[in-house]
Design a protein around this motif. Structure first.
Motif, PDB file in Angstrom:
ATOM      1  N   ALA A  62       0.807  -1.221   0.000  1.00 50.89           N
ATOM      2  CA  ALA A  62       0.000   0.000   0.000  1.00 50.89           C
ATOM      3  C   ALA A  62       0.842   1.274   0.000  1.00 50.89           C
ATOM      4  CB  ALA A  62      -0.934   0.002   1.203  1.00 50.89           C
ATOM      5  N   VAL A  63       2.113   1.161   0.384  1.00 47.10           N
ATOM      6  CA  VAL A  63       2.943   2.368   0.492  1.00 47.10           C
ATOM      7  C   VAL A  63       4.095   2.391  -0.494  1.00 47.10           C
ATOM      8  CG1 VAL A  63       2.330   2.525   2.929  1.00 47.10           C
ATOM      9  CG2 VAL A  63       4.529   1.518   2.280  1.00 47.10           C
ATOM     10  N   LYS A  64       4.283   1.314  -1.231  1.00 51.51           N
ATOM     11  CA  LYS A  64       5.387   1.260  -2.195  1.00 51.51           C
ATOM     12  C   LYS A  64       5.283   2.407  -3.200  1.00 51.51           C
ATOM     13  CE  LYS A  64       6.400  -3.696  -2.047  1.00 51.51           C
ATOM     14  NZ  LYS A  64       6.338  -4.979  -2.774  1.00 51.51           N
ATOM     15  N   GLY A  65       6.415   3.056  -3.432  1.00 49.72           N
ATOM     16  CA  GLY A  65       6.445   4.171  -4.363  1.00 49.72           C
ATOM     17  C   GLY A  65       6.086   5.508  -3.744  1.00 49.72           C
ATOM     18  N   LYS A  86      -2.456   9.751   1.623  1.00 54.24           N
ATOM     19  CA  LYS A  86      -3.863   9.526   1.355  1.00 54.24           C
ATOM     20  C   LYS A  86      -4.623   9.440   2.673  1.00 54.24           C
ATOM     21  CE  LYS A  86      -2.615   6.607  -2.622  1.00 54.24           C
ATOM     22  NZ  LYS A  86      -2.768   5.252  -3.226  1.00 54.24           N
ATOM     23  N   PRO A  87      -5.920   9.713   2.655  1.00 56.64           N
ATOM     24  CA  PRO A  87      -6.696   9.586   3.897  1.00 56.64           C
ATOM     25  C   PRO A  87      -6.570   8.188   4.524  1.00 56.64           C
ATOM     26  CG  PRO A  87      -7.954  10.803   2.281  1.00 56.64           C
ATOM     27  CD  PRO A  87      -6.726  10.309   1.578  1.00 56.64           C
ATOM     28  N   GLU A  88      -6.426   7.175   3.713  1.00 63.08           N
ATOM     29  CA  GLU A  88      -6.305   5.816   4.261  1.00 63.08           C
ATOM     30  C   GLU A  88      -4.961   5.564   4.939  1.00 63.08           C
ATOM     31  OE1 GLU A  88      -7.213   6.709   1.145  1.00 63.08           O
ATOM     32  OE2 GLU A  88      -6.461   5.271  -0.353  1.00 63.08           O
ATOM     33  N   ASP A  89      -4.036   6.503   4.859  1.00 67.36           N
ATOM     34  CA  ASP A  89      -2.789   6.399   5.612  1.00 67.36           C
ATOM     35  C   ASP A  89      -2.960   6.863   7.062  1.00 67.36           C
ATOM     36  OD1 ASP A  89      -1.120   7.559   2.668  1.00 67.36           O
ATOM     37  OD2 ASP A  89      -1.167   5.496   3.432  1.00 67.36           O
TER      38      ASP A  89
END
Length: 120
Positions: A62-65, A86-89
């Motif tokens: 989900a966080v790659k890049g 992102k809000p989902e972070d």
């Protein structure tokens, strides 16, 4: 024992950036691994990224890049540069120290956590 002190969390708008830091002190063994995990409300704690003293890293898909983990071994400090948030972070981010230099699982030592909130 090892103590971890985190800093750098906060509130940011979607698309923004934050940088987390975690300094380890105490009975530091080397080689080792340090990393970041996060826990959102109602969810289990999950891996974000981790890194050994030798430079081996792993990231959650989900966080790659977007996120980059780095460390200063001389200072026993690990960093997490978070871009394009992102809000989902949104979650509490926990630093982890593992006396075993592996990226496969966390160690037993955790920081107190730092809140990251991403607004949409």
């Amino acid at each position: 024992q090892v103590q971890l002190v985190e800093s750098g969390g906060g509130l940011v708008q979607a698309g923004g950036s934050l940088r987390l830091s975690c300094a380890a002190s105490g009975s530091i063994f080397s080689p080792n691994a340090m990393g970041w995990y996060r826990q959102a409300p109602g969810k289990q704690r999950e891996l974000v990224a981790t890194m050994t003293t030798g430079g081996t890293t792993t990231y959650a898909d989900a966080v790659k890049g977007r996120f980059t983990i780095s460390r200063d071994n001389a200072k026993n400090t690990v960093y997490l540069q978070m871009n394009s948030l992102k809000p989902e972070d949104t979650a509490v981010y926990y630093c982890n120290w593992n006396r075993i230099p592996t990226i496969q699982y966390p160690g037993d030592t955790w920081g107190q956590g730092t809140q990251v909130t991403v607004s949409s």
